[in-house]
Structures are given as C-alpha cells and as structure tokens.
Motif scaffolding. Sequence first.
Motif, PDB file in Angstrom:
ATOM      1  N   SER A 164       0.732   7.549  -6.863  1.00 22.74           N
ATOM      2  CA  SER A 164      -0.393   8.450  -7.128  1.00 22.74           C
ATOM      3  C   SER A 164       0.088   9.898  -7.191  1.00 22.74           C
TER       4      SER A 164
ATOM      5  N   MET B 128       0.493   4.085  -2.912  1.00 20.81           N
ATOM      6  CA  MET B 128       0.293   5.515  -2.677  1.00 20.81           C
ATOM      7  C   MET B 128       1.414   6.348  -3.280  1.00 20.81           C
TER       8      MET B 128
ATOM      9  N   HIS C  35       0.826  -1.211   0.000  1.00 23.46           N
ATOM     10  CA  HIS C  35       0.000   0.000   0.000  1.00 23.46           C
ATOM     11  C   HIS C  35       0.865   1.268   0.000  1.00 23.46           C
TER      12      HIS C  35
ATOM     13  N   ALA D 220      -8.122   4.944   0.303  1.00 23.64           N
ATOM     14  CA  ALA D 220      -7.703   3.599  -0.082  1.00 23.64           C
ATOM     15  C   ALA D 220      -8.904   2.675  -0.232  1.00 23.64           C
TER      16      ALA D 220
ATOM     17  N   GLU E 167      -1.593  11.940  -4.379  1.00 22.61           N
ATOM     18  CA  GLU E 167      -1.045  11.697  -3.053  1.00 22.61           C
ATOM     19  C   GLU E 167       0.316  12.370  -2.896  1.00 22.61           C
TER      20      GLU E 167
ATOM     21  N   GLY F  65      -6.082   9.135   3.632  1.00 19.98           N
ATOM     22  CA  GLY F  65      -5.490   7.942   3.035  1.00 19.98           C
ATOM     23  C   GLY F  65      -6.301   6.700   3.298  1.00 19.98           C
TER      24      GLY F  65
ATOM     25  N   THR G 133      -0.772   4.493   5.594  1.00 16.52           N
ATOM     26  CA  THR G 133      -1.051   5.935   5.556  1.00 16.52           C
ATOM     27  C   THR G 133      -0.319   6.661   6.687  1.00 16.52           C
TER      28      THR G 133
ATOM     29  N   THR H  61       3.422   6.935   5.561  1.00 14.25           N
ATOM     30  CA  THR H  61       3.627   7.989   4.562  1.00 14.25           C
ATOM     31  C   THR H  61       3.437   9.370   5.181  1.00 14.25           C
TER      32      THR H  61
ATOM     33  N   SER I  20      -3.030  12.666   6.508  1.00 13.32           N
ATOM     34  CA  SER I  20      -2.620  11.523   5.690  1.00 13.32           C
ATOM     35  C   SER I  20      -3.369  10.268   6.084  1.00 13.32           C
TER      36      SER I  20
END
Length: 256
Positions: free
Chosen positions: A21, A18, A14, A75, A24, A71, A106, A109, A67
Amino acid sequence: MRTLRMLALGTLAHVKQMSRSPFEITIALVVPIVQATLAVYLFRAGQEQHRLLEAAVGAGLMGVWSSVLFGSGGAIQNQRWQGTLEMIMLAPRRPVLVILPITVATGLTGTYALLATLAWGRVLYGIPLDFAKPAAFVVAAVVCIVALGMFGLLLASTFVLMRNANALTNTLEYPIWLVSGMLVPITVLPAWTGPLADVLPTTWGARALREATTGGPVWPSVAVCLGISLICLAFGSISLTYVERRARAAATLALA
C-alpha cells in the motif's frame, strides 16, 4: 500446531498486503521522522538534553501505537470494501483467530517506527544510544509490541461493528499517547487519568521501555504489561464473537 501455523501465515500475509500500500508506506516512512524531530526540539527547548534518548523512544512508541490503531481499523475497513469481510468472518475458525493476525501484523510493521526514530535521532541529532539495559530494552520492546497487538484485537470488535472505523481511531490516537505517558510524564496529568492509565497496556509498555533506557526496574512493568495483554486477548475474543454474531443477525458486515 495448525493453529499456530495459521496465525503465522495470516500475519505474514497481512504484512505483505500492507507493504503493497503506497499510503501505508508513506505514513510509515514520514510520520515517525516528524514525531522524532518534534520530540527532540521540545525536549531541547525544555533544557532536558539528558532525556533526548527517552524522547526518541517515546516518539517511536507513538508511531507503533498509530500503526496498530489505524492499521487494525484500516485492515477491517479494507476487507469490507473488497467484499472479503464476510468470507473472513465465516471461516471455520473462531473470529479471534482470524482477526488476530491483522492486529499482530500492524504491530510488527510498527516496529519500523521505533527503529526509525532511534536511527534518526542518532544520525541527525547525535543522540547516543546508551541504553542502561540493552537486553531488557529488546525484551520490553517485544512485549510492548505484542501488548499493542492484543489491545488492537480488543478494539477490533468495534471496528467490525462500525461502518466507518476511522470515526473511532481518530478519537483514540492522541488521548492514548497522553494518558500512557509515551512522551509526557503521567505525573503532570490530572489525577483522574491515573486509574485509566493503569489499565492500559500501552502505559506499562512505555514504562518498561523507559526503565530499560534509564536503568530502572524493568521486569515488574513487563509482567504487568503481559498480564493486561492476556486480559485484552480474553475480552477481545469474547467481544469479537458477540459482535460477529450481532453483525450477522443485522446483516451489516458488508455495509461500508
């Protein structure tokens, strides 16, 4: 060990998804910088130069929360749009083990937001990164990110049930910022927000980071944050199982 390996591989997958993207990436690059700039000027206007580092940390934590919130919802929504949500929920594992990697990813990140705001404040505004307890700050940051991931898991059950998760995420971003005291002290808020703030892991995570920055007692806040995180994990697991069964019965998993 196989469960831990599955969680680790799912989280990595994941995170990679992300990172592909453009939306993102743009949000992750721009939003933390804007928040850090606004926080610095607000505190300077209030003649609180000594709290600029706290402002940078608070703005970074705001970015982490954004996030996790968007996120996690995004998702789930993306999986629904791609037609893979049914396969994820039908996997021979408990739903919590399938959704948890998304919320943890998430949070991971979102760590960029915290690092970016600190770096931005140091390079552009010359804010000295003089943490009173550097080691405790690192521990508190890790615990806070994990706590946000667990909180995101608790919210994920409604994201699976709702056709448009953005309807919920848009209403939760700013209130959680305020009530958790990420940038504004809780003491200046109305008294009725106190009980609400006490049950949020974001409140104790923000408090732990602030105490590590200024030199206060970090570990009590870290312990409470971990405790609430475990409660979020337990309730999130129960709620996700219930919502997944209800969505199956109503045949609404694939509806966008």
